[in-house]
Design an enzyme around this catalytic site. Sequence first.
Site, PDB file in Angstrom:
ATOM      1  N   GLU A  82       0.345  -0.920   5.075  1.00 29.42           N
ATOM      2  CA  GLU A  82       1.684  -0.230   6.908  1.00 29.42           C
ATOM      3  C   GLU A  82       0.666   0.990   7.476  1.00 29.42           C
ATOM      4  O   GLU A  82       1.471   1.526   7.883  1.00 29.42           O
ATOM      5  CB  GLU A  82       2.529  -0.733   5.559  1.00 29.42           C
ATOM      6  N   ASP A 122       0.909  -1.349  -0.090  1.00 31.51           N
ATOM      7  CA  ASP A 122      -0.214  -0.121  -0.072  1.00 31.51           C
ATOM      8  C   ASP A 122       0.842   1.034   0.249  1.00 31.51           C
ATOM      9  O   ASP A 122       1.965   1.334   0.280  1.00 31.51           O
ATOM     10  CB  ASP A 122      -0.844  -0.080   0.907  1.00 31.51           C
TER      11      ASP A 122
HETATM   12 ZN   LIG Z   1       6.641   2.218   3.648  1.00 32.62          ZN
END
Ligand SMILES: [Zn+2]
Length: 578
Positions: free
Chosen positions: A243, A176
């Site tokens: 994340e 992501d």
């Molecule tokens: Zn990163």
Amino acid sequence: MSAMEKNLAEQPLLAGRQAPNASFRKPLACGLLLLGTASFFSHGYVSDLVTRQWRSSAPISFEAQCPQASPLIPSKSTKELDDAWEYLSSDAFFNKSIEHLSGAVQIPTQSYDDMGDVGIDPRWDIFHSFASYLEETFPLIYKTLDVEKVNTHGLLFTWKGTEAELKPTVLMAHQDVVPVPDSTINQWTYPPFSGHWDGKFVWGRGASDCKNQLMGILEAVDVLINAGFQPKRTLVLSFGFDEEISGGEGAEHLAQKLLKRYGHGGAAIIVDEGAANLEGWGANWAIPGVGEKGYVDVLVTVRMPGGHSSIPPAHNGIGVAAELISLIEANPYEPKLDESNPYLSLLYCGAEHAPEFPKGLKHLLRKRAHQSTCAKKGNKDELALEAAKAGLEIKYLFTTSQAVDLINGGVKTNALPERTTFTINHRINIGSSVDAVLFHVAQLFTPIVKKHNLTLNAFNNATETPSSLTLSTRPEHLEPAPVTPTGPGTPFQILSGTTRALYGEDLLVAPGVMTGNTDTRYYWGLSEHIFRYSMGWDREQEGLGRIHTVDERIGGKAHRDVTRWVFGFVRNMDEADL
Ligand SMILES: [Zn+2]
Ligand SMILES: *[C@@H]1O[C@H](CO)[C@@H](O)[C@H](O)[C@H]1NC(C)=O
Ligand SMILES: *[C@@H]1O[C@H](CO)[C@@H](O)[C@H](O)[C@H]1NC(C)=O
Ligand SMILES: *[C@@H]1O[C@H](CO)[C@@H](O)[C@H](O)[C@H]1NC(C)=O
């Protein structure tokens, strides 16, 4: 890396310059030996991976503190692997890797703070496209490795080693990217999801955080398979997908799966995104993160009697909140270098190897070493205070930070506020703890509680009563990460040796500390050998490529060298006797 502290990775972590100090090797009356390295020197432990000039008869000096691993080149090779290494330096590979990365950047895998559940919120669906892209781009990997999907979009690749008793190497990255706000799109030199290649950089969101790492790892595995490499040690690739919003859907599920499969301490090493190589004190440094600060948000609620604003008491809830906030700001945490703080190790490395290491710091390092064996330490950490002068981004590598970031109170101009809340964000110094921070806040507020006759509910889940001060924490608090060992014979030496083999021996490798948290927060149980390191480097270009802001980009050479690094590292880990 997460959130805005990522920007700090672009700052010079090693600020502060002064003239070199020639009188550096002065003997000390009391040694540095108690600073963590005593055991292996006094027991004559010698690692063949580590070069150092230690002689037991020599005066005690900083020499002992920062031995540099010798460049580590895989000893077992084949014609195919040699050819593959040549190929990784070719234009043909360079062009292909740029094209692949550009394609990855063009898929807008944005993770938003208010994301709903996986499978329900349609904004997750883009990750299906990303997974398909990887499968189309690396068919050989999908044919050779086991590929599992964890919680729908987590990608877990396993390349089974021939020797099952060897603990696996785990390489991480996240799929992501931070969202691009609509309001900033027209500030980009090239559209944020264009993946534009201008002959020097690949431009776009995710180009350096961290699709470069993800794609570079896969390129290396692809080339290794092509060259007929068969690992002895299992290689695991674990790619989360949220994340940037704390990893609860991706990394947490992946880590649990790996823990179940390999057990506690079941991985030999984990390498995730992290600090990039940089210049400081007149030297070049790789500072893989071996520690992360902790995190806690303290929620403060002030309950005071309401009433009409035309007949106000001397103080109301907002006034009391203001008093509390002023008190917080008047009592910042002091810089403190715990013995386990990697920044202390970095200072020793600077003192030993860097030509422009500040003289004042060198003096205080000596003094500290002297004190820790000969005298009791005072309350003030003089070394930390001096080092903190280099700037806030340095200071907070060894200081608990506190910032009041949210406030809410009052509903109407003619009504006294009955409930006022604010939140204090803390990043907890290595050597401290969540509890220490909570204790500090409660203690600091006690006089105000008394002054206004409030009831104090400090972190006890008590329901708010009228005229009370209630303290609680948000659930996502985190202790400072365990510090990864870096001594002789540890996997750190394999990482160091690989890095110096690729970039040259003028690159120094020293332990680093992260102010933010990566997906590794979920992996503590899987291995104590966790490193946060962005291994791609082009020494002509400075730092990371504008992560989390407009014009994010990555240099083509830096991207290529992610692959060259992984290509060497996987083979070195295969040969390592760990
Ligand atoms: Zn990163
Ligand atoms: C790589 O791309 C450049 C243009 O970006 C081109 O000039 C060069 O011929 C290409 N090299 C190979 C081997 O494909
Ligand atoms: C708090 O209570 C004490 C005794 O109960 C009283 O004397 C004092 O005035 C009160 N103070 C405030 C600010 O209400
Ligand atoms: C408060 O509640 C949480 C969750 O319900 C619990 O884990 C914690 O131990 C409680 N704390 C105290 C001080 O009772």
